[in-house]
Write a protein that holds these residues in place. Sequence first.
Motif, PDB file in Angstrom:
ATOM      1  N   UNK A   1       0.835  -1.210   0.000  1.00 18.78           N
ATOM      2  CA  UNK A   1       0.000   0.000   0.000  1.00 18.78           C
ATOM      3  C   UNK A   1       0.865   1.254   0.000  1.00 18.78           C
ATOM      4  N   UNK A   2       1.896   1.264   0.818  1.00 19.26           N
ATOM      5  CA  UNK A   2       2.794   2.414   0.887  1.00 19.26           C
ATOM      6  C   UNK A   2       3.526   2.621  -0.437  1.00 19.26           C
ATOM      7  N   UNK A   3       3.921   1.516  -1.068  1.00 24.31           N
ATOM      8  CA  UNK A   3       4.628   1.581  -2.351  1.00 24.31           C
ATOM      9  C   UNK A   3       3.729   2.173  -3.432  1.00 24.31           C
ATOM     10  N   UNK A   4       2.466   1.753  -3.437  1.00 26.99           N
ATOM     11  CA  UNK A   4       1.508   2.272  -4.421  1.00 26.99           C
ATOM     12  C   UNK A   4       1.228   3.755  -4.178  1.00 26.99           C
ATOM     13  N   UNK A   5       1.154   4.136  -2.909  1.00 26.84           N
ATOM     14  CA  UNK A   5       0.898   5.531  -2.553  1.00 26.84           C
ATOM     15  C   UNK A   5       2.042   6.439  -2.989  1.00 26.84           C
ATOM     16  N   UNK A   6       3.276   5.979  -2.825  1.00 22.87           N
ATOM     17  CA  UNK A   6       4.449   6.821  -3.127  1.00 22.87           C
ATOM     18  C   UNK A   6       4.774   6.862  -4.613  1.00 22.87           C
ATOM     19  N   UNK A   7       4.589   5.742  -5.313  1.00 23.92           N
ATOM     20  CA  UNK A   7       5.014   5.664  -6.715  1.00 23.92           C
ATOM     21  C   UNK A   7       3.863   5.754  -7.715  1.00 23.92           C
ATOM     22  N   UNK A   8       2.613   5.601  -7.218  1.00 23.66           N
ATOM     23  CA  UNK A   8       1.421   5.631  -8.084  1.00 23.66           C
ATOM     24  C   UNK A   8       1.501   4.569  -9.177  1.00 23.66           C
ATOM     25  N   UNK A   9       2.160   3.467  -8.868  1.00 22.33           N
ATOM     26  CA  UNK A   9       2.272   2.351  -9.796  1.00 22.33           C
ATOM     27  C   UNK A   9       2.151   1.051  -9.013  1.00 22.33           C
ATOM     28  N   UNK A  10       1.746  -0.014  -9.729  1.00 22.12           N
ATOM     29  CA  UNK A  10       1.647  -1.328  -9.095  1.00 22.12           C
ATOM     30  C   UNK A  10       2.483  -2.335  -9.876  1.00 22.12           C
ATOM     31  N   UNK A  11       2.982  -3.323  -9.172  1.00 21.10           N
ATOM     32  CA  UNK A  11       3.797  -4.354  -9.793  1.00 21.10           C
ATOM     33  C   UNK A  11       2.919  -5.480 -10.313  1.00 21.10           C
ATOM     34  N   UNK A  12       3.330  -6.046 -11.439  1.00 16.86           N
ATOM     35  CA  UNK A  12       2.584  -7.145 -12.050  1.00 16.86           C
ATOM     36  C   UNK A  12       2.742  -8.422 -11.232  1.00 16.86           C
ATOM     37  N   UNK A  13       3.976  -8.775 -10.885  1.00 16.26           N
ATOM     38  CA  UNK A  13       4.267 -10.013 -10.163  1.00 16.26           C
ATOM     39  C   UNK A  13       4.878  -9.703  -8.796  1.00 16.26           C
ATOM     40  N   UNK A  14       4.309 -10.299  -7.761  1.00 18.38           N
ATOM     41  CA  UNK A  14       4.837 -10.154  -6.393  1.00 18.38           C
ATOM     42  C   UNK A  14       5.418 -11.496  -5.979  1.00 18.38           C
ATOM     43  N   UNK A  15       6.722 -11.505  -5.705  1.00 14.45           N
ATOM     44  CA  UNK A  15       7.434 -12.744  -5.387  1.00 14.45           C
ATOM     45  C   UNK A  15       7.930 -12.660  -3.947  1.00 14.45           C
ATOM     46  N   UNK A  16       7.537 -13.641  -3.126  1.00 10.24           N
ATOM     47  CA  UNK A  16       7.931 -13.643  -1.710  1.00 10.24           C
ATOM     48  C   UNK A  16       8.070 -15.073  -1.227  1.00 10.24           C
ATOM     49  N   UNK A  17       8.701 -15.239  -0.070  1.00 15.13           N
ATOM     50  CA  UNK A  17       8.897 -16.592   0.458  1.00 15.13           C
ATOM     51  C   UNK A  17       7.708 -17.012   1.312  1.00 15.13           C
ATOM     52  N   UNK A  18       7.831 -18.199   1.927  1.00 12.28           N
ATOM     53  CA  UNK A  18       6.704 -18.805   2.643  1.00 12.28           C
ATOM     54  C   UNK A  18       6.265 -18.003   3.861  1.00 12.28           C
ATOM     55  N   UNK A  19       7.125 -17.154   4.385  1.00 10.97           N
ATOM     56  CA  UNK A  19       6.772 -16.369   5.571  1.00 10.97           C
ATOM     57  C   UNK A  19       5.654 -15.379   5.337  1.00 10.97           C
ATOM     58  N   UNK A  20       5.328 -15.094   4.070  1.00  8.93           N
ATOM     59  CA  UNK A  20       4.293 -14.109   3.740  1.00  8.93           C
ATOM     60  C   UNK A  20       2.955 -14.761   3.395  1.00  8.93           C
ATOM     61  N   UNK A  21       2.890 -16.090   3.466  1.00  5.53           N
ATOM     62  CA  UNK A  21       1.662 -16.753   3.036  1.00  5.53           C
ATOM     63  C   UNK A  21       0.556 -16.620   4.068  1.00  5.53           C
ATOM     64  N   UNK A  22      -0.589 -16.126   3.637  1.00 10.73           N
ATOM     65  CA  UNK A  22      -1.805 -16.087   4.445  1.00 10.73           C
ATOM     66  C   UNK A  22      -2.968 -15.825   3.500  1.00 10.73           C
ATOM     67  N   UNK A  23      -4.159 -16.195   3.923  1.00  9.22           N
ATOM     68  CA  UNK A  23      -5.349 -15.961   3.084  1.00  9.22           C
ATOM     69  C   UNK A  23      -5.556 -14.474   2.832  1.00  9.22           C
ATOM     70  N   UNK A  24      -5.330 -13.676   3.854  1.00  9.11           N
ATOM     71  CA  UNK A  24      -5.508 -12.223   3.730  1.00  9.11           C
ATOM     72  C   UNK A  24      -4.586 -11.655   2.647  1.00  9.11           C
ATOM     73  N   UNK A  25      -3.316 -12.099   2.630  1.00 13.64           N
ATOM     74  CA  UNK A  25      -2.369 -11.609   1.629  1.00 13.64           C
ATOM     75  C   UNK A  25      -2.739 -12.077   0.233  1.00 13.64           C
ATOM     76  N   UNK A  26      -3.166 -13.333   0.121  1.00 13.43           N
ATOM     77  CA  UNK A  26      -3.593 -13.850  -1.183  1.00 13.43           C
ATOM     78  C   UNK A  26      -4.771 -13.044  -1.740  1.00 13.43           C
ATOM     79  N   UNK A  27      -5.744 -12.766  -0.872  1.00  9.73           N
ATOM     80  CA  UNK A  27      -6.945 -12.025  -1.300  1.00  9.73           C
ATOM     81  C   UNK A  27      -6.563 -10.612  -1.739  1.00  9.73           C
ATOM     82  N   UNK A  28      -5.679  -9.961  -0.976  1.00 12.90           N
ATOM     83  CA  UNK A  28      -5.257  -8.601  -1.341  1.00 12.90           C
ATOM     84  C   UNK A  28      -4.575  -8.584  -2.706  1.00 12.90           C
ATOM     85  N   UNK A  29      -3.684  -9.540  -2.946  1.00 15.08           N
ATOM     86  CA  UNK A  29      -2.985  -9.600  -4.233  1.00 15.08           C
ATOM     87  C   UNK A  29      -3.960  -9.837  -5.378  1.00 15.08           C
ATOM     88  N   UNK A  30      -4.945 -10.695  -5.156  1.00 22.29           N
ATOM     89  CA  UNK A  30      -5.934 -10.984  -6.195  1.00 22.29           C
ATOM     90  C   UNK A  30      -6.791  -9.759  -6.500  1.00 22.29           C
TER      91      UNK A  30
END
Length: 537
Positions: free
Chosen positions: A324-353
Amino acid sequence: MLKNKTIHKDYNQVINTNNQLSIKTLEEIIPHNDSVRILSQIMEELNYEKLMKAYSPKGRNPVVSPKVLFKVLVYAYMNNIYSSRKIEKVCRRDINFMWLLQGEKTPDHNTISRFRSNRISVAGEDLFYQLIKKLLKLKEIKFENIFIDGTKIEANANKYTFVWKKSTDKSEVKLQEKLRILIRTLNDELNINYTIYTVQDKITVQQVSEILTTLNKIKISENIEFVHGKGKRKSKLQRFIERFDELAHRQGKYDNYNSIFDGRNSFSKTDKDATFMHMKEDHMRNAQLKPGYNVQIGVEGEYIVGLDISSERSDQLTLIPFLKNLKLKLHKTYKNVVADAGYESEENYVYLLENKHNSFIKPQNYESRKKNKFKNNISKRENMHYDEQNDCYICYNRKVLMPIGRKSKKSKSGYKSILTIYECEDCNGCEYKDKCTKAKGNRQIHVSKKFIDLRENSLTNIKSAGGILLRMNRSIQVEGTFGVLKENYGFRQFLTRGKENVKCEFLLLTFAFNINKLHTKMRKNKLGVSFFIKDIA
């Protein structure tokens, strides 16, 4: 022995001053491809309007212009110099720093420290993201793939000044019980009818203050004098007032602690924003908890394009605020978000979708699913057959687990997920029950269907040819960046205290890292190369 010689306090009296370096001389000495030149060139093109607003229009002008001082600080971080006193020293001795100052007065360590703590907090992020937009114009980043990871960096705080949430809660429960007993005793001995609170009701500092006000009125009306010192006998009223005052002070302390916790389980008294965490590089190798911050960065093309400082120990809760902070500062969004297993949660999946990001997050059980121990574990839901048409699971003993209800589960951030409860038709007499469940009754499993679908989608992404390349680049780029910052730059502990000051400090470091990376790519003729391709033997 020195005879008839005088050592002057003013050393210029005995030194030839005709050899002072002029700016023109410095221009000739410094190589044309030195990193200090590219730093100055890039930073001359930035807008310093927000930084200038950090200074009051009244009073004296700054000793060193803010733009020049910012250049000096960034160049110091480029050369692993973080102490304000060391920066002052190199400004007097190093020709590159002299060239950056352009004849301006050398800043002292107090000026440097105040600038880092008070001024950069206003404009640091703005200048950093201006640099990112500059890299976009240079086609060094493309806003396609962002590799996200976090690490723990030790805070500048005493590791023995910890306050724990569980310990505070236990002490507060005991204190509340003492207050209830004291109110009952007060009612009995002084014949006062105060409300006796139940265990469920918390006695606040304000309520204790009201009791103290009443007792002080009694003291005045009855003209009771309080005594102090050895051999003096205190009245009942004095003992009650002193005891209530002591307990009110302690309750106020616990209330203050609870406001500082803000959902955390610990903090340090010397840096209240720091949380006690496990540090991987602990030299004692005993997993000792230390006060620190969870530092999050996003990397593209080997450049740090975003950062955040969090007091949360878990990476799961940091992904959405970071994006959210990245989008606010740069006014752009990334196509692909790559992260390790520590970031996995339903909430994060839903936000990315919902925000049209392609998820490349490795499932938490990705590595364990490859092992025979996991595959042979009949208690795992993944090893049960799912009948999609009838919405039921079939266990190892061919028993059917049917849905019997639903329940909602709320995460720490407030996200609610819906879990379907499946229960086996009959586990009595099953020869595999000991291996399947420890429950006395029938086996139950709680399943979030949305989470399973989103996890399988992410798993498909990371297993694809493109996903394998992205995972490889994540380990090279973002993990490699942390390796450079900690090992090459020697940055393992913050100098400043408080989340805002720590963020300013890390902004300077990332700014310096990006300039050094640009300079390295220019020297190696690798400009525009933002992706590593797997070599085939």
